[in-house]
Design an enzyme around this catalytic site. Structure first.
Site, PDB file in Angstrom:
ATOM      1  N   LYS A 163       0.837  -1.191   0.000  1.00 40.90           N
ATOM      2  CA  LYS A 163       0.000   0.000   0.000  1.00 40.90           C
ATOM      3  C   LYS A 163       0.878   1.250   0.000  1.00 40.90           C
ATOM      4  CE  LYS A 163      -4.110  -1.908   0.112  1.00 40.90           C
ATOM      5  NZ  LYS A 163      -5.019  -1.769  -1.055  1.00 40.90           N
ATOM      6  N   ASP A 241      -7.807  -1.803 -10.737  1.00 42.76           N
ATOM      7  CA  ASP A 241      -8.674  -2.235  -9.644  1.00 42.76           C
ATOM      8  C   ASP A 241      -9.959  -1.418  -9.616  1.00 42.76           C
ATOM      9  OD1 ASP A 241      -9.941  -3.066  -7.343  1.00 42.76           O
ATOM     10  OD2 ASP A 241      -8.333  -2.539  -5.981  1.00 42.76           O
ATOM     11  N   LYS A 265     -13.568  -8.045  -8.487  1.00 39.20           N
ATOM     12  CA  LYS A 265     -14.167  -8.049  -7.149  1.00 39.20           C
ATOM     13  C   LYS A 265     -15.675  -8.256  -7.269  1.00 39.20           C
ATOM     14  CE  LYS A 265     -10.579  -5.384  -4.840  1.00 39.20           C
ATOM     15  NZ  LYS A 265     -10.184  -4.148  -4.164  1.00 39.20           N
TER      16      LYS A 265
END
Length: 367
Positions: A163, A241, A265
């Protein structure tokens, strides 16, 4: 078989480690929504959705009202054949993919139970016994992130999501990537994730500072266009993403050259039905896939593992064991990781059965 009852619970999930991301985004304690579809045959299908605040346009407390709005279509419906039911829900209520995700997972659970098969058998058949996991490293000091990576590597993990951007310091981000890369050695996959929180300038500077390393970048900027600028500036491969959520976005990411890998996702796409279609498109486009969800526990983990297990191993980059990041666990028979890998449950349907008593009083019961 007919659906006769819909029950929903709000359950707080606490991360074992608070996750710090760019733009002040955090993931500490968040609320997951558990859904049960009871049928007149005695079978129950389970679903779950756990939106992270400030991450996507989704809100845990919006799930119950959305399901209540869709209840007239669900109650009395035959759950076998989830995509037909979901088409009816889409005609009834446009959008709200995250709320529909929990319903879709429960419908697939019921369909596979009715067939007395594990869910992956209906999603293309089991292509692999188990799948690689990645470890997400909270954005803290570079030295601490390197230590966390080594600790995870000792458990068998060979893929690391670093991250970035919590302190808005591109040089610190470059140090994070370099120190984690050096700590885990050659071979393991290392990628830096800004969660849309960087400008194209800062992400390009960080990327160029580590361009000599085997590094991938993940969603540095909020738009596909700005991500493409970063890719052009530093030449590093890129994972999409937040911008990947439907067919059009996948095609746009591929055309822009920023989709060497992509996160599929479940709750972003609207459940297993839509995620399976996205999976098949990515097989055609040649992108590697991380099949996962925004957050959650045993139900959503089981669902994503079944889809991952039914995916070509050459195109599956990794999956995510969401259950291991949070407490409490929702199902005593939930899947467990082994040596950096995880296998899908093998019982009928999802293969996990939450304990209703441990969930507490439902937030809503619709019949």
């Amino acid at each position: 078989m007919k659906i006769i009852r819909i029950s929903l619970w709000h359950v707080p999930l606490t991360s074992h480690t608070a996750y710090h991301m760019a733009e002040g985004k955090t993931c500490g304690t968040v609320e997951t929504v558990v859904l049960a579809l009871d049928t007149d045959t005695g079978l129950t299908g389970w679903g779950e959705v756990c939106p992270i605040p400030h991450y996507l346009p989704a809100y845990a407390r919006g799930v119950v009202p959305a399901v209540e709005e869709m209840a007239p279509v669900l109650l009395g419906a035959d759950p076998v054949g989830p995509e037909a039911v979901m088409a009816g829900l889409d005609r009834w209520l446009q959008g709200h993919a995250y709320a529909k995700s929990a319903i879709d997972i429960a419908l697939w659970d019921l369909t596979a139970q009715a067939a007395d098969l594990p869910l992956h058998a209906l999603l293309g058949g089991q292509r692999q016994a188990d799948m690689p996991l990645y470890h997400s490293i909270t954005c803290v000091a570079p030295e601490e992130m390197a230590r966390i990576a080594c600790e995870a590597q000792e458990t068998g993990i060979a893929q690391f999501q670093v991250k970035l951007g919590a302190d808005r310091d591109w040089q610190a981000d470059a140090a994070r990537l370099r120190m984690v890369r050096e700590a885990v050695g050659d071979g393991p996959l290392v990628y830096g994730d800004w969660n849309c929180g960087a400008s194209s300038l800062d992400a390009s500077r960080a990327g160029r500072a580590v361009a000599d390393l085997d590094i991938m970048l993940e969603q540095p900027c909020a738009t596909i266009e700005d991500c493409a600028r970063v890719r052009a500036a530093c030449g590093l491969p890129m994972k999409l993403d937040e911008n990947a959520h439907d067919t059009a976005s996948l095609l746009a990411g591929h055309a822009a050259g920023v989709m060497d890998a992509v996160a599929i996702k479940l709750s972003k796409f609207g459940g297993l039905s839509a995620a399976r279609r996205a999976r098949d498109l990515c097989l055609h486009l040649g992108a590697k896939m991380c099949i996962e969800d925004t957050w959650g526990s045993d139900i959503t983990t089981a669902a994503l593992l079944h889809l991952g297990a039914a995916t070509d191993p050459l195109r599956l980059m990794n999956v995510c064991d969401l259950s291991a990041y949070v407490s409490p666990r929702l199902a005593p028979d939930g899947p467990e990781r082994r040596n950096g890998r995880i296998a899908p449950p093998q019982g009928p349907g999802l293969g996990v059965r939450p304990d209703r008593e441990s969930l507490g009083a439902p937030a809503a019961v619709i019949s």
